[in-house]
Design a protein around this motif. Structure first.
Motif, short mmCIF file in Angstrom:
data_model
loop_
_atom_site.label_atom_id
_atom_site.label_comp_id
_atom_site.label_asym_id
_atom_site.label_seq_id
_atom_site.Cartn_x
_atom_site.Cartn_y
_atom_site.Cartn_z
N VAL A 52 -45.35 -28.79 41.52
CA VAL A 52 -44.23 -29.50 40.89
C VAL A 52 -44.62 -30.95 40.62
O VAL A 52 -44.39 -31.49 39.53
CB VAL A 52 -42.98 -29.44 41.78
N LEU A 53 -45.23 -31.58 41.63
CA LEU A 53 -45.65 -32.97 41.46
C LEU A 53 -46.73 -33.11 40.40
O LEU A 53 -46.67 -34.01 39.54
CB LEU A 53 -46.14 -33.52 42.81
N VAL A 54 -47.71 -32.22 40.44
CA VAL A 54 -48.79 -32.28 39.46
C VAL A 54 -48.26 -32.05 38.05
O VAL A 54 -48.65 -32.74 37.10
CB VAL A 54 -49.88 -31.23 39.80
N LEU A 100 -39.77 -29.19 33.38
CA LEU A 100 -40.59 -30.36 33.68
C LEU A 100 -41.57 -30.73 32.56
O LEU A 100 -41.76 -31.93 32.30
CB LEU A 100 -41.37 -30.14 34.98
N TRP A 151 -37.72 -22.70 40.99
CA TRP A 151 -39.11 -22.92 40.58
C TRP A 151 -39.32 -22.55 39.13
O TRP A 151 -40.09 -23.20 38.40
CB TRP A 151 -40.04 -22.13 41.49
N GLY A 169 -41.17 -34.47 31.33
CA GLY A 169 -42.29 -35.37 31.60
C GLY A 169 -42.95 -35.87 30.34
O GLY A 169 -43.30 -37.05 30.22
N ALA A 172 -38.03 -25.36 37.12
CA ALA A 172 -38.96 -26.49 37.15
C ALA A 172 -40.10 -26.28 36.16
O ALA A 172 -40.49 -27.20 35.43
CB ALA A 172 -39.51 -26.68 38.56
N ALA A 211 -45.18 -32.57 36.90
CA ALA A 211 -44.37 -33.70 36.46
C ALA A 211 -45.24 -34.89 36.09
O ALA A 211 -45.11 -35.47 35.00
CB ALA A 211 -43.37 -34.08 37.55
N LEU A 212 -46.15 -35.27 36.99
CA LEU A 212 -47.02 -36.41 36.71
C LEU A 212 -47.96 -36.13 35.55
O LEU A 212 -48.23 -37.00 34.72
CB LEU A 212 -47.81 -36.78 37.97
N ARG A 263 -45.38 -26.49 46.01
CA ARG A 263 -44.76 -27.81 46.11
C ARG A 263 -45.63 -28.88 45.44
O ARG A 263 -45.12 -29.77 44.75
CB ARG A 263 -44.52 -28.17 47.58
N GLY A 264 -46.94 -28.78 45.64
CA GLY A 264 -47.83 -29.72 44.97
C GLY A 264 -47.84 -29.51 43.47
O GLY A 264 -48.01 -30.47 42.70
#
Length: 398
Positions: free
Chosen positions: A270-272, A369, A362, A373, A365, A274-275, A267-268
């Motif tokens: 995906v955030l990492v 991503l 996943w 991004g 993603a 994308a950012l 889950r982390g």
């Protein structure tokens, strides 16, 4: 995508192709963690929940907590009378000592319906008899394989006072052996029938079994319901009656340690990803545009507008992100599949190669991503540079 994008992406070393290695690594890490979590979850669903966990509820007893109902005889009887409950098995803990050969001391517990032991020898009967025991194949330097099927003398403590006791002997036939790497209840556990486990626990407390079960009670208990659909209703009824009750499926699905760490990493990730793609796109786009400002200025003078230049950069971003996502997802999936075997050995679960493949969401993603991004970052990072006057810029770089 502009027709120039592919040309500049392939030929110009200052293009957004420089973002490819970092994004590939991020996509690979996300895919690997997704595959690990998927493999663990798949093995748990098949080997633990599929063996009956979906129809089981765990009751816990907390010493000194008056708000939680003790698992004494009357309470367990009440739990068994709840509509939808098929069976209640109480778990009592004590210790079995080596009486003849060896120097081991094994924690003894009740073999409950929730225990799905990986048997390596013998066979666990549908209902363990009062004179039977299931042991690890080896524990504390003792190999129990030669004793499989034999009746063995074990010592256990019988309390005679507050700080005194004697050792009694009980003979139990070793019905089956399990892989000692399976340590859901700790290392070196001897599994007994409910009555035998209660007898040892009562002796350790210096009481008779019936009195111990009526006054002290069990540490935990497993409630088996008739159908999976009844689990929620039975759990609520038990909680309303003062029991600490939770479905076994919830407990297993939220296992700590590796399962939880992999899920958190996924889950982390995906955030990492994308950012990271956005930030990397903004930085790389700004650097790439500044490095090629002379070329872009000439294109502007020749009639190309800012939208056309943005399309060139966005095309490079999509190409870089697409290749990074494709390669990263492939490498990550291959790595998670390669880890299936070692993880099976570590966790004591049979994780197949297909289990270790990341789920469609996943994988998507990891594939999409990086490009998305990087494109967003490119729009942000190139705005300031593209606003510069093309004539002044071209003259300065002539």
């Amino acid at each position: 995508m502009s027709r120039w994008s592919l040309y500049t992406w392939k030929r110009d070393g200052r293009s957004l192709r420089r973002a490819l290695p970092t994004l590939t690594i991020l996509a690979a890490l996300l895919t690997t963690s997704a595959g690990v979590a998927a493999g663990a979850a798949g093995a748990v669903e098949r080997d633990v929940l599929g063996s009956g966990g979906l129809t089981q509820i765990e009751l816990s007893s907390f010493e000194g907590d008056a708000s939680v109902r003790s698992l004494i005889t009357s309470a367990l009887r009440d739990a068994g009378n709840v509509a939808g409950v098929r069976q209640v098995v109480a778990d009592y803990s004590a210790v079995l000592y080596a009486e003849e050969d060896g120097t081991y001391d094994l924690t003894s517990r009740t073999l409950t319906p929730g225990d799905d032991l990986p048997v390596t020898g013998g066979e666990i009967p549908a209902e363990l008899g009062p004179d039977e025991v299931v042991l690890p194949a080896s524990a504390q330097g003792t190999d129990f394989a030669p004793l499989l099927g034999r009746s063995v003398a074990f010592g256990y403590t019988r309390a005679t006072g507050a700080e005194s006791g004697t050792t009694d002997v009980i003979r139990l036939r070793i019905a089956a052996l399990y892989d000692p790497g399976w340590q859901a209840d700790g290392p070196g556990v001897a599994y007994l029938s409910e009555d035998t486990a209660a007898l040892l626990a009562a002796a350790r407390a210096g009481q008779e079994p019936a009195g111990f079960r009526a006054r002290e009670g069990a540490q935990a208990a497993t409630v088996v319901v008739e159908h999976q659909q009844q689990v929620a209703a039975v759990t609520k009824s038990l909680q309303d009656d003062g029991f600490s009750a939770s479905p076994v499926s919830d407990r297993v699905r939220n296992l700590p340690g590796l399962f939880g760490a992999a899920d958190l990493a996924m889950r982390g990730g995906v955030l990492v990803l994308a950012l990271g793609a956005i930030v990397l796109g903004a930085v790389r786009a700004a650097d790439s545009t500044r490095a090629r400002i002379g070329q872009f200025a000439i294109l502007r003078v020749l009639g190309a507008g800012r939208p056309e230049l943005r399309r060139i950069l966005l095309g490079e971003a999509v190409l870089s992100g697409g290749v990074a996502g494709l390669v990263g997802a492939g490498v990550g999936a291959a790595l998670s599949v390669a880890l299936a075997g070692p993880l099976s050995d570590v966790l004591g679960l049979d994780i197949t190669r297909t289990d270790a493949l990341p789920g469609p969401a996943w994988a998507a993603a990891a594939l999409l991503l990086p490009a998305a991004g990087l494109a967003v970052g490119t729009l942000l990072g190139s705005r300031e540079v593209l606003r510069q006057d093309p004539y002044l810029t071209a003259r300065a770089h002539s």
